[in-house]
Design a protein around this motif. Structure first.
Motif, PDB file in Angstrom:
ATOM      1  N   PRO A  14      10.479  -3.798   2.759  1.00  0.00           N
ATOM      2  CA  PRO A  14       9.199  -3.170   1.754  1.00  0.00           C
ATOM      3  C   PRO A  14      10.580  -1.875   1.290  1.00  0.00           C
ATOM      4  CG  PRO A  14       9.001  -2.859   3.611  1.00  0.00           C
ATOM      5  CD  PRO A  14       9.995  -3.777   3.984  1.00  0.00           C
ATOM      6  N   SER A  15      10.145  -2.330  -0.145  1.00  0.00           N
ATOM      7  CA  SER A  15      10.184  -0.906  -0.999  1.00  0.00           C
ATOM      8  C   SER A  15       9.410  -0.475  -1.194  1.00  0.00           C
ATOM      9  CB  SER A  15      10.689  -0.918  -2.760  1.00  0.00           C
ATOM     10  OG  SER A  15       9.542  -1.640  -2.888  1.00  0.00           O
ATOM     11  N   ARG A  20       3.590   0.743  -1.475  1.00  0.00           N
ATOM     12  CA  ARG A  20       2.055   1.147  -2.691  1.00  0.00           C
ATOM     13  C   ARG A  20       1.634   0.933  -3.217  1.00  0.00           C
ATOM     14  NH1 ARG A  20       2.074   1.653  -7.784  1.00  0.00           N
ATOM     15  NH2 ARG A  20       3.781   1.063  -8.250  1.00  0.00           N
ATOM     16  N   GLU A  21       2.183  -0.546  -3.712  1.00  0.00           N
ATOM     17  CA  GLU A  21       0.916  -1.460  -3.813  1.00  0.00           C
ATOM     18  C   GLU A  21       0.377  -2.118  -3.181  1.00  0.00           C
ATOM     19  OE1 GLU A  21       4.814  -4.125  -5.844  1.00  0.00           O
ATOM     20  OE2 GLU A  21       3.845  -3.176  -8.137  1.00  0.00           O
ATOM     21  N   ARG A  22       0.635  -2.678  -1.997  1.00  0.00           N
ATOM     22  CA  ARG A  22       0.460  -3.173  -1.175  1.00  0.00           C
ATOM     23  C   ARG A  22      -0.671  -2.088  -0.424  1.00  0.00           C
ATOM     24  NH1 ARG A  22       3.016  -5.178   4.876  1.00  0.00           N
ATOM     25  NH2 ARG A  22       0.769  -6.169   5.709  1.00  0.00           N
ATOM     26  N   LEU A  23      -1.179  -0.817  -1.243  1.00  0.00           N
ATOM     27  CA  LEU A  23      -1.822   0.565  -1.239  1.00  0.00           C
ATOM     28  C   LEU A  23      -3.460   0.449  -1.766  1.00  0.00           C
ATOM     29  CD1 LEU A  23      -0.458   3.184   0.825  1.00  0.00           C
ATOM     30  CD2 LEU A  23      -1.698   1.547   1.693  1.00  0.00           C
ATOM     31  N   GLY A  24      -2.394  -0.328  -2.919  1.00  0.00           N
ATOM     32  CA  GLY A  24      -3.138  -0.713  -4.408  1.00  0.00           C
ATOM     33  C   GLY A  24      -3.163   0.433  -5.137  1.00  0.00           C
ATOM     34  N   MET A  25      -2.532   1.207  -4.357  1.00  0.00           N
ATOM     35  CA  MET A  25      -2.437   2.661  -5.071  1.00  0.00           C
ATOM     36  C   MET A  25      -1.229   3.096  -6.489  1.00  0.00           C
ATOM     37  SD  MET A  25      -1.514   5.381  -1.835  1.00  0.00           S
ATOM     38  CE  MET A  25      -3.353   5.369  -1.077  1.00  0.00           C
ATOM     39  N   THR A  26      -2.435   3.387  -7.108  1.00  0.00           N
ATOM     40  CA  THR A  26      -1.359   3.983  -8.800  1.00  0.00           C
ATOM     41  C   THR A  26      -0.089   4.810  -7.741  1.00  0.00           C
ATOM     42  OG1 THR A  26      -2.182   5.738  -9.616  1.00  0.00           O
ATOM     43  CG2 THR A  26      -3.184   3.699 -10.212  1.00  0.00           C
ATOM     44  N   GLN A  27       0.550   5.319  -9.249  1.00  0.00           N
ATOM     45  CA  GLN A  27       2.297   6.067  -8.492  1.00  0.00           C
ATOM     46  C   GLN A  27       2.185   7.587  -8.431  1.00  0.00           C
ATOM     47  OE1 GLN A  27       4.966   5.500 -11.857  1.00  0.00           O
ATOM     48  NE2 GLN A  27       5.811   3.918 -10.834  1.00  0.00           N
ATOM     49  N   GLU A  28       1.068   8.102  -9.841  1.00  0.00           N
ATOM     50  CA  GLU A  28      -0.029   9.480  -9.355  1.00  0.00           C
ATOM     51  C   GLU A  28      -0.841   9.769  -8.120  1.00  0.00           C
ATOM     52  OE1 GLU A  28      -0.748   6.718 -11.724  1.00  0.00           O
ATOM     53  OE2 GLU A  28       0.635   7.863 -13.331  1.00  0.00           O
ATOM     54  N   GLN A  29      -1.488   8.266  -7.170  1.00  0.00           N
ATOM     55  CA  GLN A  29      -2.680   8.395  -6.376  1.00  0.00           C
ATOM     56  C   GLN A  29      -1.322   8.310  -4.987  1.00  0.00           C
ATOM     57  OE1 GLN A  29      -4.389   4.630  -6.673  1.00  0.00           O
ATOM     58  NE2 GLN A  29      -6.543   5.832  -7.192  1.00  0.00           N
ATOM     59  N   PHE A  30      -0.051   7.740  -5.100  1.00  0.00           N
ATOM     60  CA  PHE A  30       0.593   7.867  -4.047  1.00  0.00           C
ATOM     61  C   PHE A  30       1.306   9.135  -3.578  1.00  0.00           C
ATOM     62  CE2 PHE A  30       4.623   5.836  -2.114  1.00  0.00           C
ATOM     63  CZ  PHE A  30       3.998   5.190  -0.975  1.00  0.00           C
ATOM     64  N   ALA A  31       1.898   9.230  -5.333  1.00  0.00           N
ATOM     65  CA  ALA A  31       2.267  10.468  -5.172  1.00  0.00           C
ATOM     66  C   ALA A  31       1.557  11.639  -4.008  1.00  0.00           C
ATOM     67  CB  ALA A  31       2.579  11.071  -6.208  1.00  0.00           C
ATOM     68  N   GLN A  32       0.309  11.930  -5.295  1.00  0.00           N
ATOM     69  CA  GLN A  32      -0.531  12.780  -4.501  1.00  0.00           C
ATOM     70  C   GLN A  32      -0.943  12.922  -2.396  1.00  0.00           C
ATOM     71  OE1 GLN A  32      -4.551  12.701  -6.247  1.00  0.00           O
ATOM     72  NE2 GLN A  32      -4.989  15.013  -6.056  1.00  0.00           N
ATOM     73  N   LYS A  62       4.351   7.892   6.826  1.00  0.00           N
ATOM     74  CA  LYS A  62       4.292   7.296   7.701  1.00  0.00           C
ATOM     75  C   LYS A  62       3.196   7.141   8.197  1.00  0.00           C
ATOM     76  CE  LYS A  62       5.469   7.340  12.776  1.00  0.00           C
ATOM     77  NZ  LYS A  62       4.267   6.812  13.617  1.00  0.00           N
ATOM     78  N   GLU A  63       2.152   7.492   7.889  1.00  0.00           N
ATOM     79  CA  GLU A  63       0.179   7.151   8.242  1.00  0.00           C
ATOM     80  C   GLU A  63      -0.109   5.971   6.985  1.00  0.00           C
ATOM     81  OE1 GLU A  63      -1.662  11.017   7.668  1.00  0.00           O
ATOM     82  OE2 GLU A  63      -0.673  11.981   9.582  1.00  0.00           O
ATOM     83  N   LEU A  64       0.406   6.750   5.701  1.00  0.00           N
ATOM     84  CA  LEU A  64       0.841   5.778   5.132  1.00  0.00           C
ATOM     85  C   LEU A  64       1.151   4.092   4.892  1.00  0.00           C
ATOM     86  CD1 LEU A  64       0.971   7.873   1.507  1.00  0.00           C
ATOM     87  CD2 LEU A  64      -1.305   6.595   2.275  1.00  0.00           C
ATOM     88  N   LEU A  65       2.035   4.091   5.943  1.00  0.00           N
ATOM     89  CA  LEU A  65       2.179   2.573   6.269  1.00  0.00           C
ATOM     90  C   LEU A  65       2.283   2.258   7.254  1.00  0.00           C
ATOM     91  CD1 LEU A  65       6.783   3.670   6.317  1.00  0.00           C
ATOM     92  CD2 LEU A  65       5.739   1.752   4.213  1.00  0.00           C
ATOM     93  N   GLU A  66       1.540   3.144   8.008  1.00  0.00           N
ATOM     94  CA  GLU A  66       0.425   2.474   9.137  1.00  0.00           C
ATOM     95  C   GLU A  66      -1.096   2.026   8.298  1.00  0.00           C
ATOM     96  OE1 GLU A  66      -0.118   5.363  12.101  1.00  0.00           O
ATOM     97  OE2 GLU A  66       2.129   5.369  12.721  1.00  0.00           O
ATOM     98  N   ALA A  68      -1.187   0.440   5.609  1.00  0.00           N
ATOM     99  CA  ALA A  68      -0.297  -0.455   5.045  1.00  0.00           C
ATOM    100  C   ALA A  68      -0.335  -2.289   6.181  1.00  0.00           C
ATOM    101  CB  ALA A  68       0.587  -0.741   4.434  1.00  0.00           C
ATOM    102  N   GLY A  69      -0.391  -1.452   7.114  1.00  0.00           N
ATOM    103  CA  GLY A  69      -0.068  -2.547   8.606  1.00  0.00           C
ATOM    104  C   GLY A  69       1.737  -2.726   8.899  1.00  0.00           C
ATOM    105  N   MET A  70       1.598  -1.583   7.946  1.00  0.00           N
ATOM    106  CA  MET A  70       3.846  -1.412   8.323  1.00  0.00           C
ATOM    107  C   MET A  70       4.216  -0.333   9.238  1.00  0.00           C
ATOM    108  SD  MET A  70       4.066  -2.164   4.632  1.00  0.00           S
ATOM    109  CE  MET A  70       5.665  -2.957   4.407  1.00  0.00           C
ATOM    110  N   SER A  71       5.061   0.059  10.263  1.00  0.00           N
ATOM    111  CA  SER A  71       5.520   0.185  10.644  1.00  0.00           C
ATOM    112  C   SER A  71       7.233   1.146   9.890  1.00  0.00           C
ATOM    113  CB  SER A  71       6.261  -0.496  12.065  1.00  0.00           C
ATOM    114  OG  SER A  71       6.785   1.026  12.498  1.00  0.00           O
ATOM    115  N   ILE A  72       7.343   2.574   9.582  1.00  0.00           N
ATOM    116  CA  ILE A  72       8.620   3.052   9.666  1.00  0.00           C
ATOM    117  C   ILE A  72       9.649   2.160   9.862  1.00  0.00           C
ATOM    118  CG2 ILE A  72       9.513   4.169  11.708  1.00  0.00           C
ATOM    119  CD1 ILE A  72       8.741   5.987   7.925  1.00  0.00           C
ATOM    120  N   ASP A  73       9.225   1.334  10.879  1.00  0.00           N
ATOM    121  CA  ASP A  73      10.847   0.951  11.306  1.00  0.00           C
ATOM    122  C   ASP A  73      10.891  -1.120  10.069  1.00  0.00           C
ATOM    123  OD1 ASP A  73      11.314   1.889  13.810  1.00  0.00           O
ATOM    124  OD2 ASP A  73       9.858   0.788  14.966  1.00  0.00           O
TER     125      ASP A  73
END
Length: 80
Positions: A14-15, A20-32, A62-66, A68-73
């Motif tokens: 994943p990119s 970010r999209e999987r989390l349903g966040m805008t660029q602004e929200q993700f950046a914040q 890393k927390e955001l990835l988790e 989203a149901g993903m791992s840093i791996d």
């Protein structure tokens, strides 16, 4: 970190935009959430700049990835 136009990028990874999209966040929200500017996210997603994070920002990613149901791996060595 590679830009999204890198022909060596693996489409199975994943990119950050997909995360970010999987989390349903805008660029602004993700950046914040990470503690960077939305311009930094925008520039990274368009391939204009590489994303450089502090340790604290990396931990938050890393927390955001988790969330989203993903791992840093799940991310490639060169995040596109």
């Amino acid at each position: 970190m590679a830009n999204h136009k890198n022909s060596n990028s693996n489409p199975n990874f994943p990119s950050l935009k997909q995360v970010r999209e999987r989390l349903g966040m805008t660029q602004e929200q993700f950046a914040q959430e990470i503690g960077i500017t939305s311009r930094t996210i925008r520039n990274h997603e368009t391939g204009a700049n590489q994303l450089k994070l502090s340790l604290g920002q990396f931990k938050r990613l890393k927390e955001l990835l988790e969330q989203a149901g993903m791992s840093i791996d799940d991310l490639p060595d060169d995040i596109d």
